[in-house]
Design a protein around this motif. Structure first.
Motif, mmCIF file in Angstrom:
data_model
loop_
_atom_site.group_PDB
_atom_site.id
_atom_site.type_symbol
_atom_site.label_atom_id
_atom_site.label_comp_id
_atom_site.label_asym_id
_atom_site.label_seq_id
_atom_site.Cartn_x
_atom_site.Cartn_y
_atom_site.Cartn_z
ATOM 1 N N ILE A 32 11.772 -34.356 -10.734
ATOM 2 C CA ILE A 32 12.714 -35.426 -11.097
ATOM 3 C C ILE A 32 11.923 -36.690 -11.423
ATOM 4 O O ILE A 32 11.167 -37.195 -10.600
ATOM 5 C CB ILE A 32 13.708 -35.678 -9.959
ATOM 6 C CG1 ILE A 32 14.552 -34.424 -9.731
ATOM 7 C CG2 ILE A 32 14.598 -36.875 -10.295
ATOM 8 C CD1 ILE A 32 15.496 -34.522 -8.566
ATOM 9 N N VAL A 33 12.119 -37.192 -12.649
ATOM 10 C CA VAL A 33 11.413 -38.377 -13.132
ATOM 11 C C VAL A 33 12.397 -39.314 -13.821
ATOM 12 O O VAL A 33 13.533 -38.953 -14.114
ATOM 13 C CB VAL A 33 10.278 -37.998 -14.114
ATOM 14 C CG1 VAL A 33 9.200 -37.196 -13.418
ATOM 15 C CG2 VAL A 33 10.814 -37.229 -15.291
ATOM 16 N N SER A 34 11.947 -40.509 -14.104
ATOM 17 C CA SER A 34 12.750 -41.493 -14.826
ATOM 18 C C SER A 34 12.878 -41.083 -16.291
ATOM 19 O O SER A 34 11.943 -40.526 -16.875
ATOM 20 C CB SER A 34 12.084 -42.865 -14.737
ATOM 21 O OG SER A 34 12.737 -43.787 -15.570
ATOM 22 N N ALA A 35 14.014 -41.370 -16.898
ATOM 23 C CA ALA A 35 14.237 -41.015 -18.303
ATOM 24 C C ALA A 35 13.349 -41.816 -19.241
ATOM 25 O O ALA A 35 13.061 -41.387 -20.357
ATOM 26 C CB ALA A 35 15.698 -41.220 -18.672
ATOM 27 N N SER A 36 12.876 -42.967 -18.815
ATOM 28 C CA SER A 36 12.027 -43.790 -19.669
ATOM 29 C C SER A 36 10.550 -43.459 -19.511
ATOM 30 O O SER A 36 9.724 -43.966 -20.253
ATOM 31 C CB SER A 36 12.252 -45.265 -19.369
ATOM 32 O OG SER A 36 11.909 -45.529 -18.022
ATOM 33 N N GLY A 37 10.197 -42.605 -18.576
ATOM 34 C CA GLY A 37 8.807 -42.224 -18.369
ATOM 35 C C GLY A 37 8.348 -41.185 -19.374
ATOM 36 O O GLY A 37 9.121 -40.696 -20.201
ATOM 37 N N SER A 38 7.070 -40.834 -19.310
ATOM 38 C CA SER A 38 6.528 -39.788 -20.177
ATOM 39 C C SER A 38 5.235 -39.258 -19.568
ATOM 40 O O SER A 38 4.671 -39.851 -18.661
ATOM 41 C CB SER A 38 6.262 -40.323 -21.584
ATOM 42 O OG SER A 38 5.210 -41.254 -21.547
ATOM 43 N N CYS A 39 4.778 -38.124 -20.071
ATOM 44 C CA CYS A 39 3.506 -37.565 -19.629
ATOM 45 C C CYS A 39 2.823 -36.922 -20.823
ATOM 46 O O CYS A 39 3.374 -36.876 -21.921
ATOM 47 C CB CYS A 39 3.707 -36.558 -18.494
ATOM 48 S SG CYS A 39 4.543 -35.035 -18.978
ATOM 49 N N ARG A 40 1.653 -36.396 -20.624
ATOM 50 C CA ARG A 40 0.913 -35.823 -21.752
ATOM 51 C C ARG A 40 1.464 -34.475 -22.188
ATOM 52 O O ARG A 40 1.074 -33.947 -23.225
ATOM 53 C CB ARG A 40 -0.558 -35.712 -21.414
ATOM 54 C CG ARG A 40 -0.844 -34.804 -20.267
ATOM 55 C CD ARG A 40 -2.296 -34.826 -19.924
ATOM 56 N NE ARG A 40 -2.533 -33.879 -18.838
ATOM 57 C CZ ARG A 40 -3.689 -33.413 -18.522
ATOM 58 N NH1 ARG A 40 -4.739 -33.807 -19.194
ATOM 59 N NH2 ARG A 40 -3.820 -32.573 -17.543
ATOM 60 N N ARG A 41 2.391 -33.898 -21.443
ATOM 61 C CA ARG A 41 3.030 -32.639 -21.797
ATOM 62 C C ARG A 41 4.272 -32.840 -22.669
ATOM 63 O O ARG A 41 5.022 -31.907 -22.905
ATOM 64 C CB ARG A 41 3.446 -31.880 -20.541
ATOM 65 C CG ARG A 41 2.308 -31.524 -19.647
ATOM 66 C CD ARG A 41 1.611 -30.336 -20.194
ATOM 67 N NE ARG A 41 0.616 -29.897 -19.221
ATOM 68 C CZ ARG A 41 -0.288 -29.008 -19.498
ATOM 69 N NH1 ARG A 41 -0.340 -28.461 -20.675
ATOM 70 N NH2 ARG A 41 -1.164 -28.667 -18.594
#
Length: 69
Positions: A32-41
């Protein structure tokens, strides 16, 4: 990416995310993460992205003389 090449990645429209309530996303990789976040995947899914609404045109400043030849 579709339409905008300079679009910043967001979990809200990632292929690996499922939207939850309260601006959260269930990510296959991160949980579960924030909708505004991101990652390299990040993988873009154009069907999840909701484009901003266009600005409504204002015609109040025009007069009848503007439409006569």
């Amino acid at each position: 990416m579709l339409f905008d090449k300079d679009m910043a990645p967001r979990c809200a429209y990632c292929q690996r995310g499922t939207p939850l309530e309260d601006d959260q996303v269930m990510c296959v990789k991160k949980g579960i993460v924030s909708a505004s976040g991101s990652c390299r995947r990040f993988r873009y899914d154009p069907l999840k992205r909701v484009p901003p609404r266009p600005i409504a045109a204002s015609f109040g400043h025009l007069r009848d003389e503007d439409f006569t030849l």
